[in-house]
Design a protein around this motif. Sequence first.
Motif, PDB file in Angstrom:
ATOM      1  N   ALA A 138       0.807  -1.225   0.000  1.00 58.18           N
ATOM      2  CA  ALA A 138       0.000   0.000   0.000  1.00 58.18           C
ATOM      3  C   ALA A 138       0.831   1.261   0.000  1.00 58.18           C
ATOM      4  CB  ALA A 138      -0.944   0.004   1.200  1.00 58.18           C
ATOM      5  N   TYR A 139       2.139   1.137   0.317  1.00 54.60           N
ATOM      6  CA  TYR A 139       2.997   2.318   0.386  1.00 54.60           C
ATOM      7  C   TYR A 139       4.057   2.331  -0.711  1.00 54.60           C
ATOM      8  CZ  TYR A 139       0.916   2.248   5.025  1.00 54.60           C
ATOM      9  OH  TYR A 139       0.025   2.204   6.067  1.00 54.60           O
ATOM     10  N   ALA A 140       3.832   1.578  -1.760  1.00 52.58           N
ATOM     11  CA  ALA A 140       4.827   1.477  -2.825  1.00 52.58           C
ATOM     12  C   ALA A 140       5.117   2.859  -3.417  1.00 52.58           C
ATOM     13  CB  ALA A 140       4.341   0.542  -3.922  1.00 52.58           C
ATOM     14  N   PRO A 141       6.408   3.259  -3.520  1.00 57.82           N
ATOM     15  CA  PRO A 141       6.732   4.575  -4.092  1.00 57.82           C
ATOM     16  C   PRO A 141       6.182   4.779  -5.501  1.00 57.82           C
ATOM     17  CG  PRO A 141       8.649   3.637  -2.996  1.00 57.82           C
ATOM     18  CD  PRO A 141       7.616   2.548  -3.035  1.00 57.82           C
ATOM     19  N   ALA A 142       6.055   3.673  -6.270  1.00 56.04           N
ATOM     20  CA  ALA A 142       5.561   3.809  -7.644  1.00 56.04           C
ATOM     21  C   ALA A 142       4.122   4.290  -7.698  1.00 56.04           C
ATOM     22  CB  ALA A 142       5.679   2.459  -8.366  1.00 56.04           C
ATOM     23  N   LEU A 143       3.397   4.216  -6.592  1.00 58.69           N
ATOM     24  CA  LEU A 143       1.991   4.627  -6.585  1.00 58.69           C
ATOM     25  C   LEU A 143       1.820   6.124  -6.816  1.00 58.69           C
ATOM     26  CD1 LEU A 143       0.654   2.511  -3.581  1.00 58.69           C
ATOM     27  CD2 LEU A 143      -0.134   2.346  -5.954  1.00 58.69           C
ATOM     28  N   THR A 144       2.765   6.926  -6.386  1.00 65.66           N
ATOM     29  CA  THR A 144       2.584   8.378  -6.398  1.00 65.66           C
ATOM     30  C   THR A 144       2.269   8.900  -7.787  1.00 65.66           C
ATOM     31  OG1 THR A 144       4.146   8.574  -4.567  1.00 65.66           O
ATOM     32  CG2 THR A 144       3.628  10.575  -5.774  1.00 65.66           C
ATOM     33  N   GLU A 145       3.055   8.489  -8.778  1.00 62.64           N
ATOM     34  CA  GLU A 145       2.835   8.983 -10.130  1.00 62.64           C
ATOM     35  C   GLU A 145       1.472   8.562 -10.661  1.00 62.64           C
ATOM     36  OE1 GLU A 145       4.975   8.990 -14.527  1.00 62.64           O
ATOM     37  OE2 GLU A 145       5.680   7.630 -12.968  1.00 62.64           O
ATOM     38  N   HIS A 146       1.075   7.310 -10.370  1.00 62.93           N
ATOM     39  CA  HIS A 146      -0.223   6.831 -10.850  1.00 62.93           C
ATOM     40  C   HIS A 146      -1.376   7.575 -10.168  1.00 62.93           C
ATOM     41  CE1 HIS A 146       2.154   3.935 -12.846  1.00 62.93           C
ATOM     42  NE2 HIS A 146       2.312   3.086 -11.821  1.00 62.93           N
ATOM     43  N   LEU A 147      -1.218   7.928  -8.902  1.00 64.02           N
ATOM     44  CA  LEU A 147      -2.259   8.686  -8.208  1.00 64.02           C
ATOM     45  C   LEU A 147      -2.395  10.093  -8.782  1.00 64.02           C
ATOM     46  CD1 LEU A 147      -1.514   7.551  -4.538  1.00 64.02           C
ATOM     47  CD2 LEU A 147      -3.532   6.972  -5.897  1.00 64.02           C
ATOM     48  N   VAL A 148      -1.274  10.722  -9.142  1.00 65.91           N
ATOM     49  CA  VAL A 148      -1.348  12.029  -9.802  1.00 65.91           C
ATOM     50  C   VAL A 148      -2.123  11.905 -11.106  1.00 65.91           C
ATOM     51  CG1 VAL A 148      -0.016  13.821 -10.960  1.00 65.91           C
ATOM     52  CG2 VAL A 148       0.767  12.929  -8.776  1.00 65.91           C
ATOM     53  N   GLY A 149      -1.790  10.879 -11.908  1.00 64.33           N
ATOM     54  CA  GLY A 149      -2.488  10.703 -13.181  1.00 64.33           C
ATOM     55  C   GLY A 149      -3.957  10.422 -13.010  1.00 64.33           C
ATOM     56  N   LEU A 150      -4.312   9.567 -12.045  1.00 70.05           N
ATOM     57  CA  LEU A 150      -5.719   9.245 -11.820  1.00 70.05           C
ATOM     58  C   LEU A 150      -6.477  10.471 -11.327  1.00 70.05           C
ATOM     59  CD1 LEU A 150      -8.081   7.303 -11.610  1.00 70.05           C
ATOM     60  CD2 LEU A 150      -7.224   6.588  -9.356  1.00 70.05           C
ATOM     61  N   GLY A 151      -5.902  11.190 -10.378  1.00 66.27           N
ATOM     62  CA  GLY A 151      -6.584  12.378  -9.870  1.00 66.27           C
ATOM     63  C   GLY A 151      -6.800  13.421 -10.939  1.00 66.27           C
ATOM     64  N   THR A 152      -5.783  13.656 -11.773  1.00 63.39           N
ATOM     65  CA  THR A 152      -5.913  14.644 -12.840  1.00 63.39           C
ATOM     66  C   THR A 152      -6.974  14.224 -13.852  1.00 63.39           C
ATOM     67  OG1 THR A 152      -3.585  15.222 -12.588  1.00 63.39           O
ATOM     68  CG2 THR A 152      -4.658  15.912 -14.624  1.00 63.39           C
ATOM     69  N   THR A 153      -7.020  12.934 -14.179  1.00 63.56           N
ATOM     70  CA  THR A 153      -8.029  12.431 -15.121  1.00 63.56           C
ATOM     71  C   THR A 153      -9.431  12.598 -14.551  1.00 63.56           C
ATOM     72  OG1 THR A 153      -6.456  10.813 -15.990  1.00 63.56           O
ATOM     73  CG2 THR A 153      -8.786  10.413 -16.424  1.00 63.56           C
ATOM     74  N   LEU A 154      -9.612  12.292 -13.277  1.00 61.56           N
ATOM     75  CA  LEU A 154     -10.925  12.478 -12.650  1.00 61.56           C
ATOM     76  C   LEU A 154     -11.325  13.951 -12.646  1.00 61.56           C
ATOM     77  CD1 LEU A 154     -10.518  10.004  -9.643  1.00 61.56           C
ATOM     78  CD2 LEU A 154     -12.061   9.729 -11.607  1.00 61.56           C
ATOM     79  N   GLN A 155     -10.371  14.845 -12.460  1.00 60.04           N
ATOM     80  CA  GLN A 155     -10.679  16.278 -12.542  1.00 60.04           C
ATOM     81  C   GLN A 155     -11.191  16.643 -13.923  1.00 60.04           C
ATOM     82  OE1 GLN A 155      -7.004  18.184 -11.306  1.00 60.04           O
ATOM     83  NE2 GLN A 155      -7.900  18.752  -9.343  1.00 60.04           N
ATOM     84  N   GLN A 156     -10.538  16.120 -14.955  1.00 59.80           N
ATOM     85  CA  GLN A 156     -10.961  16.439 -16.313  1.00 59.80           C
ATOM     86  C   GLN A 156     -12.359  15.905 -16.602  1.00 59.80           C
ATOM     87  OE1 GLN A 156      -7.703  14.740 -18.501  1.00 59.80           O
ATOM     88  NE2 GLN A 156      -6.513  16.627 -18.453  1.00 59.80           N
ATOM     89  N   LEU A 157     -12.734  14.843 -15.911  1.00 60.99           N
ATOM     90  CA  LEU A 157     -14.080  14.278 -16.053  1.00 60.99           C
ATOM     91  C   LEU A 157     -15.074  14.946 -15.097  1.00 60.99           C
ATOM     92  CD1 LEU A 157     -13.108  10.486 -16.283  1.00 60.99           C
ATOM     93  CD2 LEU A 157     -13.814  11.999 -18.162  1.00 60.99           C
ATOM     94  N   LYS A 158     -14.605  15.973 -14.361  1.00 62.66           N
ATOM     95  CA  LYS A 158     -15.424  16.717 -13.402  1.00 62.66           C
ATOM     96  C   LYS A 158     -15.925  15.827 -12.265  1.00 62.66           C
ATOM     97  CE  LYS A 158     -16.874  20.086 -16.886  1.00 62.66           C
ATOM     98  NZ  LYS A 158     -15.758  20.981 -16.536  1.00 62.66           N
ATOM     99  N   ARG A 159     -15.161  14.814 -11.930  1.00 60.66           N
ATOM    100  CA  ARG A 159     -15.477  13.936 -10.806  1.00 60.66           C
ATOM    101  C   ARG A 159     -14.583  14.352  -9.630  1.00 60.66           C
ATOM    102  NH1 ARG A 159     -15.352   8.212 -13.976  1.00 60.66           N
ATOM    103  NH2 ARG A 159     -15.147   7.404 -11.844  1.00 60.66           N
ATOM    104  N   HIS A 160     -14.880  15.523  -9.123  1.00 60.48           N
ATOM    105  CA  HIS A 160     -13.961  16.159  -8.183  1.00 60.48           C
ATOM    106  C   HIS A 160     -13.977  15.509  -6.803  1.00 60.48           C
ATOM    107  CE1 HIS A 160     -12.679  19.382 -10.817  1.00 60.48           C
ATOM    108  NE2 HIS A 160     -13.923  19.509 -11.213  1.00 60.48           N
ATOM    109  N   ALA A 161     -15.108  14.982  -6.364  1.00 66.46           N
ATOM    110  CA  ALA A 161     -15.132  14.326  -5.065  1.00 66.46           C
ATOM    111  C   ALA A 161     -14.204  13.116  -5.063  1.00 66.46           C
ATOM    112  CB  ALA A 161     -16.560  13.914  -4.715  1.00 66.46           C
ATOM    113  N   GLU A 162     -14.213  12.348  -6.153  1.00 71.77           N
ATOM    114  CA  GLU A 162     -13.304  11.209  -6.266  1.00 71.77           C
ATOM    115  C   GLU A 162     -11.856  11.690  -6.364  1.00 71.77           C
ATOM    116  OE1 GLU A 162     -14.818   7.936  -9.015  1.00 71.77           O
ATOM    117  OE2 GLU A 162     -16.109   9.630  -9.556  1.00 71.77           O
TER     118      GLU A 162
END
Length: 501
Positions: free
Chosen positions: A138-162
């Motif tokens: 759950a604390y893998a360093p590789a997660l950080t980049e993927h979380l940035v990408g997922l969060g940014t994609t959700l923003q573009q989809l206007k799914r801001h709560a997620e």
Amino acid sequence: MLQHAKPSQYQHLLLLALFVTATPVANAEPSNATALSSTASPEPLTQAAPQTQDAPSTGTPNPPTMANEADNGVQPSVSENEASVVQSSATDEAAALVIDMSGKLDSAPTPAAVLAPESRLVEEYREAIRQAELAGGAYAPALTEHLVGLGTTLQQLKRHAEAVEVFKRGVQLARINSGLYSAEQLTLLRGEILSHMALGDFALVDERQRYLYRVERRALTSPADSSQALLRQAQWQRQAYLLEIGDPETQAGRLMLSWDLYRMALNETIDTYGDRSLALKIPLTGMMETQYLFAGYRAFSPTRSSSSSADDNLVPLNNDSYRRGESVLKAILEVNVINNLGAEQTIDDTIALGDWAWWFGKFNRAQVYYSEALGLIEAIPEEERSARVVNLFSQPTALPLLAGNAPLPQHETREDGTLVIGFDISGTGRVTNLERLREPEVEEEKAIRRLVRALKNTRFRPPFADGMPVAQEGLVWSFEPVSWRGLAPSVTAASTTETGE
């Protein structure tokens, strides 16, 4: 009379006067949740170019692939220099974020997402997160980049709560892997703030801005990035003041903090680029905007009652307040003259000095500046004068003139609009004899009254004839519904004192 021919003789004195008259801000961190912490000895910063990004890129990061799960990191690593910063309790700072990291990110679609197929890119990021968790926990360093990408994609989809939840997990992960004030948090924090703003959670925006400020002050080593952090926080404090976030008692503190942050950025810009750089104009302009707020300028909201009026200022308009604003405006003028920005810019800067005096009711001093501006206009050959310059003093002008922030909503000078208002303007710029000549038959009386009251309380620079202000009668302005429904920027206020100084 300003000595434009030899600006170098005055720039140091003007900037020095600016610092001497600056209002100090308390160095201790306020206990109230709406104020930023500051230190007695701020870290050296420098001014950055205005185009520096202050938020995650709106573009989507490269889609993840299963063949490469190495930790690429979202921010360049920086060396920690704890000896140069003010130490804080790690326990207190850690309390700012408490997130359960024991479980994996829920990949199940939210109820809103059930209505449509999941975005392919969202699915790819979720799968990459799952694979990284399988490989490194759950604390893998590789997660950080993927979380940035997922969060940014959700923003573009206007799914801001997620998106908020994704960015929050990324922040906590960066703290665990890289330290309490790691630079890896910055992109994630800024993304979280953007989504909170989109959701209208301004109290949470304010809380996260305070935490972001603490991280930026310790993690950023680039002078350009550090100065941009100061400017962003100064702008947020100004915006939070206009949004009336927090208790009324804290509002004055926000403006004081905004002023101090801009001043810190100005000092660092002088140290880095010298006192002749155009980069000085960025913090100086912010300081001037803050001074107008101190002097009674108020945001106009068509959906909220406001007690602000021509007789309701935040602080008394005194000579110290006036001199601070005048010093800022003179510094801006001198920088523009030194950099040879032309006669029209000098005219505008001189008029700005007159407007500041006019706002304070110092009419005699204002006319000195206005007369100088008129002389500069006459010095331009008639065939080279632009229409804008020719008409600068021909019509009444609503004050103050701040970039990107018009004093009143857009209007037209015709008699067949939806809402038509007739009024006069006195020789001192006050609105008189205001009456509604035409109004719509709609149930929006409160909103329309607010707009009418805003116009009534606005201070104008009257037209001038033979170097003297003249009253204007029979003005007719028309407004459309967009003006009183809050879809166009509109703010108003005026000063209280009228002295013949």
